[in-house]
Design a protein around this motif. Structure first.
Motif, short mmCIF file in Angstrom:
data_model
loop_
_atom_site.label_atom_id
_atom_site.label_comp_id
_atom_site.label_asym_id
_atom_site.label_seq_id
_atom_site.Cartn_x
_atom_site.Cartn_y
_atom_site.Cartn_z
N UNK A 44 -37.98 -44.68 -21.80
CA UNK A 44 -37.96 -45.12 -20.40
C UNK A 44 -37.61 -43.90 -19.56
N UNK A 45 -38.39 -43.68 -18.51
CA UNK A 45 -38.19 -42.55 -17.60
C UNK A 45 -37.78 -43.10 -16.25
N UNK A 46 -36.76 -42.47 -15.67
CA UNK A 46 -36.34 -42.84 -14.32
C UNK A 46 -36.31 -41.59 -13.46
N UNK A 47 -36.93 -41.67 -12.29
CA UNK A 47 -36.89 -40.55 -11.35
C UNK A 47 -35.54 -40.56 -10.65
N UNK A 48 -34.93 -39.37 -10.56
CA UNK A 48 -33.68 -39.24 -9.82
C UNK A 48 -33.99 -39.23 -8.33
N UNK A 49 -33.08 -39.73 -7.54
CA UNK A 49 -33.27 -39.72 -6.10
C UNK A 49 -33.07 -38.32 -5.55
N UNK A 50 -33.95 -37.94 -4.63
CA UNK A 50 -33.85 -36.62 -4.00
C UNK A 50 -33.30 -36.78 -2.60
N UNK A 51 -32.49 -35.80 -2.18
CA UNK A 51 -31.95 -35.83 -0.82
C UNK A 51 -33.01 -35.46 0.20
N UNK A 52 -33.87 -34.50 -0.17
CA UNK A 52 -34.95 -34.09 0.71
C UNK A 52 -36.24 -33.98 -0.11
N UNK A 53 -37.36 -33.96 0.56
CA UNK A 53 -38.66 -33.84 -0.11
C UNK A 53 -38.86 -32.45 -0.71
N UNK A 54 -38.14 -31.45 -0.22
CA UNK A 54 -38.28 -30.08 -0.71
C UNK A 54 -37.62 -29.88 -2.07
N UNK A 55 -36.66 -30.69 -2.41
CA UNK A 55 -35.97 -30.56 -3.69
C UNK A 55 -36.91 -30.94 -4.83
N UNK A 56 -36.80 -30.25 -5.97
CA UNK A 56 -37.66 -30.62 -7.10
C UNK A 56 -37.30 -32.01 -7.64
N UNK A 57 -38.32 -32.70 -8.13
CA UNK A 57 -38.08 -34.02 -8.71
C UNK A 57 -37.44 -33.87 -10.07
N UNK A 58 -36.33 -34.56 -10.29
CA UNK A 58 -35.64 -34.56 -11.57
C UNK A 58 -35.74 -35.95 -12.19
N UNK A 59 -35.54 -36.00 -13.51
CA UNK A 59 -35.74 -37.25 -14.24
C UNK A 59 -34.60 -37.52 -15.21
N UNK A 60 -34.46 -38.80 -15.56
CA UNK A 60 -33.58 -39.22 -16.65
C UNK A 60 -34.48 -39.79 -17.73
N UNK A 61 -34.23 -39.34 -18.96
CA UNK A 61 -34.99 -39.84 -20.11
C UNK A 61 -34.04 -40.68 -20.96
N UNK A 62 -34.51 -41.86 -21.35
CA UNK A 62 -33.69 -42.77 -22.15
C UNK A 62 -34.57 -43.49 -23.16
N UNK A 63 -33.95 -44.09 -24.14
CA UNK A 63 -34.66 -44.91 -25.12
C UNK A 63 -33.98 -46.26 -25.24
N UNK A 64 -34.75 -47.26 -25.63
CA UNK A 64 -34.20 -48.60 -25.77
C UNK A 64 -33.45 -48.78 -27.08
N UNK A 65 -33.52 -47.80 -27.98
CA UNK A 65 -32.79 -47.86 -29.25
C UNK A 65 -31.32 -47.53 -28.97
N UNK A 66 -30.47 -48.54 -29.03
CA UNK A 66 -29.07 -48.37 -28.64
C UNK A 66 -28.24 -47.56 -29.63
N UNK A 67 -28.72 -47.34 -30.82
CA UNK A 67 -27.95 -46.56 -31.80
C UNK A 67 -28.47 -45.13 -31.95
N UNK A 68 -29.53 -44.77 -31.21
CA UNK A 68 -30.08 -43.43 -31.31
C UNK A 68 -29.13 -42.41 -30.69
N UNK A 69 -28.81 -41.38 -31.46
CA UNK A 69 -28.00 -40.27 -30.98
C UNK A 69 -28.77 -39.00 -31.35
N UNK A 70 -29.24 -38.23 -30.36
CA UNK A 70 -30.05 -37.05 -30.65
C UNK A 70 -29.38 -36.06 -31.60
N UNK A 71 -28.10 -35.85 -31.46
CA UNK A 71 -27.39 -34.90 -32.32
C UNK A 71 -27.50 -35.31 -33.79
N UNK A 72 -27.25 -36.57 -34.07
CA UNK A 72 -27.31 -37.05 -35.44
C UNK A 72 -28.73 -36.95 -35.98
N UNK A 73 -29.70 -37.36 -35.19
CA UNK A 73 -31.09 -37.35 -35.67
C UNK A 73 -31.60 -35.93 -35.90
#
Length: 108
Positions: A44-73
């Motif tokens: 699931x991708x979520x766009x972060x809110x920007x204060x102005x249109x000039x700021x680059x678009x940032x994102x949050x990346x998530x997964x629906x797997x509640x036990x997934x931990x990138x470090x462990x995997x």
């Protein structure tokens, strides 16, 4: 982009998720999305809110797997690249394309 042992989770909309990375650029978002979907995770991708249109678009990346931990995997060598190699720490952080799973280099 660093692998941290902390497992962070929350919600995006009405969906409970494990957060992979927050406030990342589009290139990083695309890399993580392709890698995780290739390994069978719903992303699931979520766009972060920007204060102005000039700021680059940032994102949050998530997964629906509640036990997934990138470090462990990554350190248990459970993730595979798109061409079937093992994902190591340098590959995950996009520091190197080398997928040799050693975490140290013995140079003389």
């Amino acid at each position: 982009m660093v692998l941290a042992g902390k497992h962070t989770f929350g919600s995006i909309g009405d969906t409970r998720v494990t957060f992979i990375e927050k406030k990342i650029d589009e290139n990083r978002k695309d890399f993580l999305q392709k890698l995780l979907e290739h390994n069978g995770f719903e992303v699931i991708i979520q766009e972060e809110k920007r204060k102005t249109e000039e700021e680059p678009q940032l994102y949050t990346v998530a997964t629906t797997d509640m036990v997934f931990n990138p470090t462990i995997w990554v350190f248990e060598r459970k993730l595979k690249t798109l061409d079937g190699h093992i994902v190591n720490q340098d590959y995950w952080t996009q520091a190197s394309e080398d997928t040799n799973p050693r975490y140290w280099k013995n140079e003389k």
